[in-house]
Design a protein around this motif. Structure first.
Motif, PDB file in Angstrom:
ATOM      1  N   PRO A  47      39.811 -32.953  23.265  1.00  0.00           N
ATOM      2  CA  PRO A  47      40.540 -34.214  23.392  1.00  0.00           C
ATOM      3  C   PRO A  47      40.849 -34.542  24.846  1.00  0.00           C
ATOM      4  N   GLY A  49      43.270 -36.661  27.305  1.00  0.00           N
ATOM      5  CA  GLY A  49      44.655 -37.115  27.144  1.00  0.00           C
ATOM      6  C   GLY A  49      45.472 -36.006  26.515  1.00  0.00           C
ATOM      7  N   ASN A  50      46.165 -36.311  25.450  1.00  0.00           N
ATOM      8  CA  ASN A  50      46.974 -35.305  24.762  1.00  0.00           C
ATOM      9  C   ASN A  50      46.072 -34.214  24.196  1.00  0.00           C
ATOM     10  N   VAL A  51      46.168 -33.003  24.773  1.00  0.00           N
ATOM     11  CA  VAL A  51      45.244 -31.950  24.358  1.00  0.00           C
ATOM     12  C   VAL A  51      45.744 -31.196  23.139  1.00  0.00           C
ATOM     13  N   ASP A  52      46.952 -31.527  22.681  1.00  0.00           N
ATOM     14  CA  ASP A  52      47.542 -30.809  21.555  1.00  0.00           C
ATOM     15  C   ASP A  52      47.088 -31.425  20.235  1.00  0.00           C
ATOM     16  N   GLN A  53      45.794 -31.493  20.050  1.00  0.00           N
ATOM     17  CA  GLN A  53      45.227 -32.036  18.816  1.00  0.00           C
ATOM     18  C   GLN A  53      43.798 -31.508  18.693  1.00  0.00           C
ATOM     19  N   THR A  96      43.036 -41.532  12.145  1.00  0.00           N
ATOM     20  CA  THR A  96      42.251 -40.821  13.169  1.00  0.00           C
ATOM     21  C   THR A  96      40.827 -41.328  13.248  1.00  0.00           C
TER      22      THR A  96
END
Ligand code: ROI
Length: 165
Positions: A47, A49-53, A96
């Motif tokens: 990912p 941007g937000n890597v927590d996904q 998503t």
């Protein structure tokens, strides 16, 4: 009626993303006034941007359309809404599925609802590499320059081929 060639980015990061993107592809190709010209391979990438996904799966589709850019965008948003939520146990999961209108002929548009070419194309390996598979070799993106130069200047990062379109 004038026809325009548009490029659409497809992406998602659910378990069944490959099927979801395939279904979105069919829905796009079935739109009134839209026909599919080409579809890239599918790629997986970390990912941005937000890597927590979870990792994303992305592909790019070229279409020919008699619609305006705004009408095509509206149609893509309807498809997002009809495909973007999947039954996940007892509750509806997060949206998503992303369908991005990347380019629309030679048009440059910047209004509240729509930026064409899509902002950030030049930094997105998961857009540039699949796009380069299906675009003409001399393809240029309005305001950004030649696609092959953009690809050369964009690190591949974690991007990896996973399946044929
Ligand atoms: N990262 C990748 N790799 N692919 C995407 O399609 C994607 N889409 C997004 C954000 C969260 C910015 N990151 C992404 O919307």
């Amino acid at each position: 009626m004038a026809l325009t060639i548009a490029y659409i980015g497809l992406g998602g990061n659910l378990d069944n993303t490959l099927e979801l993107l395939g279904s979105a592809r069919k829905a796009i190709a079935a739109l009134q006034g839209v026909s599919e010209l080409a579809f890239s391979r599918f790629y997986r990438s970390a990912p941005m941007g937000n890597v927590d996904q979870p990792d994303f799966i992305n592909a790019v589709m070229a279409v020919e359309t008699s619609l305006s850019a705004h009408d095509l965008l509206k149609a893509l948003q309807r498809i997002e809404h009809s495909h973007g939520r999947v039954r996940n146990g007892l509750r509806w999961g997060p949206r998503t599925l992303d369908l991005d209108l990347l380019t629309f002929g030679l048009e440059v548009i910047a209004d509240e609802g729509l930026t064409i070419p899509h902002a950030g194309i030049a930094d997105r390996e998961f857009v540039l590499y699949p796009m380069a598979e299906i675009a003409p070799s001399d393809f240029s993106i309005p305001g950004l320059g030649r696609l092959d130069d953009l690809v050369t200047n964009c690190p591949k990062r974690s991007l990896e081929f996973i399946a044929h379109g």
